[in-house]
Design a protein around this motif. Structure first.
Motif, short mmCIF file in Angstrom:
data_model
loop_
_atom_site.label_atom_id
_atom_site.label_comp_id
_atom_site.label_asym_id
_atom_site.label_seq_id
_atom_site.Cartn_x
_atom_site.Cartn_y
_atom_site.Cartn_z
N THR A 34 -3.86 -0.42 -7.15
CA THR A 34 -3.83 -1.28 -5.97
C THR A 34 -5.20 -1.88 -5.71
O THR A 34 -5.32 -3.06 -5.37
CB THR A 34 -3.33 -0.49 -4.74
N LEU A 76 0.85 -1.19 0.00
CA LEU A 76 0.00 0.00 0.00
C LEU A 76 0.88 1.24 0.00
O LEU A 76 2.08 1.16 0.28
CB LEU A 76 -0.91 -0.01 1.23
N SER A 77 0.31 2.39 -0.30
CA SER A 77 1.11 3.61 -0.41
C SER A 77 1.75 4.04 0.91
O SER A 77 2.71 4.79 0.90
CB SER A 77 0.28 4.74 -1.00
N ILE A 123 -4.51 5.56 1.42
CA ILE A 123 -3.43 4.58 1.25
C ILE A 123 -3.69 3.63 0.08
O ILE A 123 -2.93 2.70 -0.13
CB ILE A 123 -3.16 3.78 2.55
N LEU A 124 -4.75 3.89 -0.66
CA LEU A 124 -5.07 3.08 -1.84
C LEU A 124 -5.05 3.94 -3.09
O LEU A 124 -5.44 5.11 -3.05
CB LEU A 124 -6.46 2.45 -1.71
#
Length: 105
Positions: free
Chosen positions: A82, A13-14, A77-78
């Motif tokens: 992803t 994830l980022s 975070i997506l």
């Protein structure tokens, strides 16, 4: 002799967190597929489509990392690639498949 049908894969994830993913258990796959089917009804609306995909990811996260399901920063975070990877690994649905896009699959 043991045969491995689906190996675990890792998706980063980022925020640097790593999800270990594999196909969903049947109980979660049922919920996932029911939600995913609603995607066709909102396909013309990008916001609604993203909402459906995010709900699918949240179902998958119940197996992969339950703490992230209710994370307030989940959308931060997506990214779309992803999300697609999570959907593909969770369900086996290839979102880039032209037959799926054309409604034939």
């Amino acid at each position: 002799m043991t045969t491995t049908i689906n190996e675990e894969k890792q998706i980063e994830l980022s925020n640097g967190a790593v999800l270990v993913v594999r196909p969903l258990k049947l109980s979660l796959l049922r919920l996932f597929m029911k939600k995913f089917e609603s995607l066709s009804a909102v396909a013309e609306d990008n916001d609604k489509s993203l909402d459906v995909l995010l709900e699918c990811v949240k179902i998958a996260l119940k197996q992969y990392n339950p703490e992230l399901v209710e994370a307030k920063d989940l959308e931060d975070i997506l990214d779309l690639p992803t999300v697609y990877k999570i959907v593909e690994e969770a369900s086996g649905i290839k979102l880039g498949d032209t037959d799926l896009i054309n409604g034939i699959a």
